[in-house]
Write a protein that holds these residues in place. Structure first.
Motif, PDB file in Angstrom:
ATOM      1  N   TYR A   4       0.875  -1.144  -0.017  1.00 61.66           N
ATOM      2  CA  TYR A   4      -0.075   0.018   0.038  1.00 61.66           C
ATOM      3  C   TYR A   4       0.648   1.330  -0.160  1.00 61.66           C
ATOM      4  CZ  TYR A   4      -3.381  -3.641   1.214  1.00 61.66           C
ATOM      5  OH  TYR A   4      -4.279  -4.706   1.488  1.00 61.66           O
ATOM      6  N   ALA A   5       0.230   2.240  -0.151  1.00 61.01           N
ATOM      7  CA  ALA A   5       0.976   3.767  -0.396  1.00 61.01           C
ATOM      8  C   ALA A   5      -0.170   4.801  -0.160  1.00 61.01           C
ATOM      9  CB  ALA A   5       1.853   3.887  -1.438  1.00 61.01           C
ATOM     10  N   THR A  22      -0.205  -0.460  -4.122  1.00 61.76           N
ATOM     11  CA  THR A  22       0.886  -0.045  -5.038  1.00 61.76           C
ATOM     12  C   THR A  22       0.902  -0.500  -6.419  1.00 61.76           C
ATOM     13  OG1 THR A  22       2.313  -1.965  -3.977  1.00 61.76           O
ATOM     14  CG2 THR A  22       2.423   0.507  -3.283  1.00 61.76           C
ATOM     15  N   ALA A  23      -0.010  -1.369  -6.903  1.00 58.75           N
ATOM     16  CA  ALA A  23      -0.047  -1.676  -8.186  1.00 58.75           C
ATOM     17  C   ALA A  23      -0.961  -0.641  -8.959  1.00 58.75           C
ATOM     18  CB  ALA A  23      -1.026  -2.984  -8.379  1.00 58.75           C
ATOM     19  N   GLY A  24      -1.528   0.463  -8.415  1.00 57.46           N
ATOM     20  CA  GLY A  24      -2.149   1.589  -8.840  1.00 57.46           C
ATOM     21  C   GLY A  24      -3.504   1.717  -8.636  1.00 57.46           C
ATOM     22  N   THR A  25      -4.218   0.926  -7.941  1.00 57.56           N
ATOM     23  CA  THR A  25      -5.566   1.107  -7.745  1.00 57.56           C
ATOM     24  C   THR A  25      -5.892   1.894  -6.508  1.00 57.56           C
ATOM     25  OG1 THR A  25      -6.059  -1.183  -8.562  1.00 57.56           O
ATOM     26  CG2 THR A  25      -7.831  -0.189  -7.190  1.00 57.56           C
ATOM     27  N   GLN A 124      -2.072   7.332 -15.051  1.00 56.38           N
ATOM     28  CA  GLN A 124      -3.353   6.565 -15.170  1.00 56.38           C
ATOM     29  C   GLN A 124      -4.288   7.416 -15.939  1.00 56.38           C
ATOM     30  OE1 GLN A 124      -3.670   3.645 -14.391  1.00 56.38           O
ATOM     31  NE2 GLN A 124      -2.414   2.968 -12.528  1.00 56.38           N
ATOM     32  N   GLY A 125      -4.126   8.425 -16.385  1.00 59.43           N
ATOM     33  CA  GLY A 125      -5.313   9.389 -17.061  1.00 59.43           C
ATOM     34  C   GLY A 125      -4.969   9.538 -18.696  1.00 59.43           C
ATOM     35  N   GLY A 126      -5.296  10.819 -18.955  1.00 59.72           N
ATOM     36  CA  GLY A 126      -4.916  10.933 -20.516  1.00 59.72           C
ATOM     37  C   GLY A 126      -3.824  10.676 -21.068  1.00 59.72           C
ATOM     38  N   LEU A 310       5.148   9.452  -7.046  1.00 57.09           N
ATOM     39  CA  LEU A 310       6.423   9.805  -6.694  1.00 57.09           C
ATOM     40  C   LEU A 310       7.138   8.881  -5.988  1.00 57.09           C
ATOM     41  CD1 LEU A 310       5.697  13.639  -5.370  1.00 57.09           C
ATOM     42  CD2 LEU A 310       6.778  12.903  -7.545  1.00 57.09           C
ATOM     43  N   VAL A 311       6.465   8.010  -5.169  1.00 57.10           N
ATOM     44  CA  VAL A 311       6.789   6.875  -4.141  1.00 57.10           C
ATOM     45  C   VAL A 311       6.999   5.693  -4.786  1.00 57.10           C
ATOM     46  CG1 VAL A 311       6.727   8.380  -2.055  1.00 57.10           C
ATOM     47  CG2 VAL A 311       5.040   6.714  -2.687  1.00 57.10           C
ATOM     48  N   LEU A 312       6.427   5.196  -6.174  1.00 55.36           N
ATOM     49  CA  LEU A 312       6.122   3.932  -6.456  1.00 55.36           C
ATOM     50  C   LEU A 312       7.252   3.695  -7.636  1.00 55.36           C
ATOM     51  CD1 LEU A 312       2.770   3.578  -7.049  1.00 55.36           C
ATOM     52  CD2 LEU A 312       4.063   3.038  -4.942  1.00 55.36           C
TER      53      LEU A 312
END
Lengths: 312, 312
Positions: A4-5, A22-25, A124-126, A310-312
């Motif tokens: 987690y983060a 931390t996988a992005g969800t 994760q966006g545009g 930034l922390v991943l």
């Protein structure tokens, strides 16, 4: 990597906190008020309490946390040190070290809010799938975030991506918030669009639905353009020209693959983005003309996404 | 790291080859002609022969060579692939792989010539000690090189640092070499300065020593400014304004610590650099105004220094 983060977006009114895998969800997001009293001395302790409370509630400890990323409304040096945030009452200090001390989480990084929003949109966006991205945020002001090879260009003096302060006009008589005259922000922000509309209403006889409104907004002006209103179209053309021209300068510097257009004004959608792109192509160096243009996708969550990145 | 490396600067007329100690000392430099016949197919074999000959003469082998860096007059992708060099007759191909095949040296990298010159000036020239540097080359054209955190910003389409093509004017009637009208290069290059001078000579009655010259050069115009000649001063002011303004845009994007001004025109020295800086400060965002300005120090060797730095 730990599971987690946290991604924390500190604004002048509220702090947005995102609890991420931390996988992005994004698992959960919530807001707490930004307490600005005592030179903003309570802001970081409030965030630390919120984070520790969330972990306790889930039966987790700091050993489950990869890191904490924070976006702040001001310049940040070396991903650690805030160089004054007038909005928060903060002077110069190592915001990352302080958050690390308050939470016990070793890996803490900070970035400027416009820059981390750009990073979030890239991730994760545009701008997903690209690593050379320029994000343009059209809100009350005009912000920017420059991403080169997946990394934020913060600038030697914290002014990387301050694209709202590119000087576009020599004939401006009003001052920008920065003290200069003729900045892009004075023409292409929501505020700038309203100002342009009011000046056209006062100085021309162009018939327009905008004349019937007690108080005009940037949305009204761009909605009118979509409906084919003559004055609305003139405003859209003006804004598209200012932005397309400024982005053509940016391409001569960092030559991004894609421009991601966000902020409240960007909700005008395709008509605005097409106009910006048309003017960009007219002004850009030939090799850069193929740059893509996309609307931002993460809205107000972009800062949380970029902060945690930034922390991943 | 192995003890030696080569830095190769490929120009349209000659190839400059530098034999370096990897600690940074240029041991020997020499030139060979650029043979452009057969779509430039002989250029890389000629360079490979020169390198192998130099090694043989010194009793060295490729095991003593850390790598070969090359600067080429065109866009380069991923430090390997040339994306057309019209000047050399080259189409799209992996110039690094080919040089590696020809010499047996495993580590070969390539960069655009303006970009590697910037890297060279950062490493051993006017930008020494800095890692966020913008180099501006004022020659026949106006070139640029953007260095962020010690690395070249090549751009997604190879147009990173194409600052000579920032559009400065809407009223220009002549075309720039790039096909647009109103590019910085049309005003601030040696060619642009001559053009401005000729137009002032034809269109004004301003007395000037420049009127006595059969053929005027950019150097003549800036020398006249140094001597207090009214027209010379007007030209200097014009060039300083164009450049200062363009660099203020660049600072709103990448916000460098230092601008390094090179190329033939930069030999005008302090009067030119001071004028650029004055106009920069007038137009720049407040945080960026403290950026330093330095004259380039490596002259025509900058490309060799920057090329070799690619592989160190």
């Amino acid at each position: 990597m730990k599971p987690y983060a946290f991604g924390v977006d500190i604004g002048g009114t509220t702090v947005k906190i995102g609890f991420f895998e931390t996988a992005g969800t994004l698992v959960k997001k919530w807001e707490i008020p930004t307490r600005k009293e005592n030179q903003g001395g309570q802001i970081l302790p409030d965030i630390a309490e919120a984070i520790k409370g969330e972990l306790a509630e889930r039966g987790l400890t700091i050993d489950d946390v990869e890191g904490i990323g924070m976006g702040v409304p001001g310049p940040v040096l070396n991903e650690t040190t805030v160089n004054k945030c007038v909005n928060l009452g903060w002077d110069v200090f190592d915001v990352a070290a302080e958050m690390s001390r308050l939470t016990g989480v070793a890996k803490v990084k900070a970035g400027n809010d416009a820059n981390v929003a750009a990073l979030g949109e890239m991730w994760q966006g545009g701008g997903k799938g690209h690593s050379n991205v320029v994000m343009v945020t059209l809100g009350t002001g005009v912000g920017g975030g420059i991403i080169v090879d997946g990394k934020i260009v913060a600038g030697a003096f914290g002014a990387g991506g301050e694209i709202g302060h590119i000087k576009m006009s020599d004939t401006e008589t009003e001052c920008c918030g920065c003290g200069k005259k003729g900045c892009l922000e004075q023409y292409a922000s929501a505020t700038g669009i309203v100002r342009k509309t009011k000046s056209l209403l006062a100085e021309t006889d162009t018939p327009s639905v905008l004349r019937d409104l007690a108080e005009v907004t940037a949305k009204d002006a761009l909605d009118a353009a979509r409906d084919g209103d003559a004055m609305g179209c003139e405003i859209l053309e003006f804004v598209g020209d200012q932005l397309g021209r400024a982005l053509s300068y940016i391409s001569c510097v960092v030559d991004p693959e894609i421009y991601v257009i966000g902020g409240g004004v960007s909700k005008a959608g395709a008509i605005l983005i097409d106009s910006i792109r048309d003017h960009f192509v007219q002004n850009a160096f030939h090799a850069s003309r193929v740059a893509q243009f996309e609307q931002a996708k993460l809205g107000n969550d972009a800062g949380m996404y970029g902060s945690v990145k930034l922390v991943l």
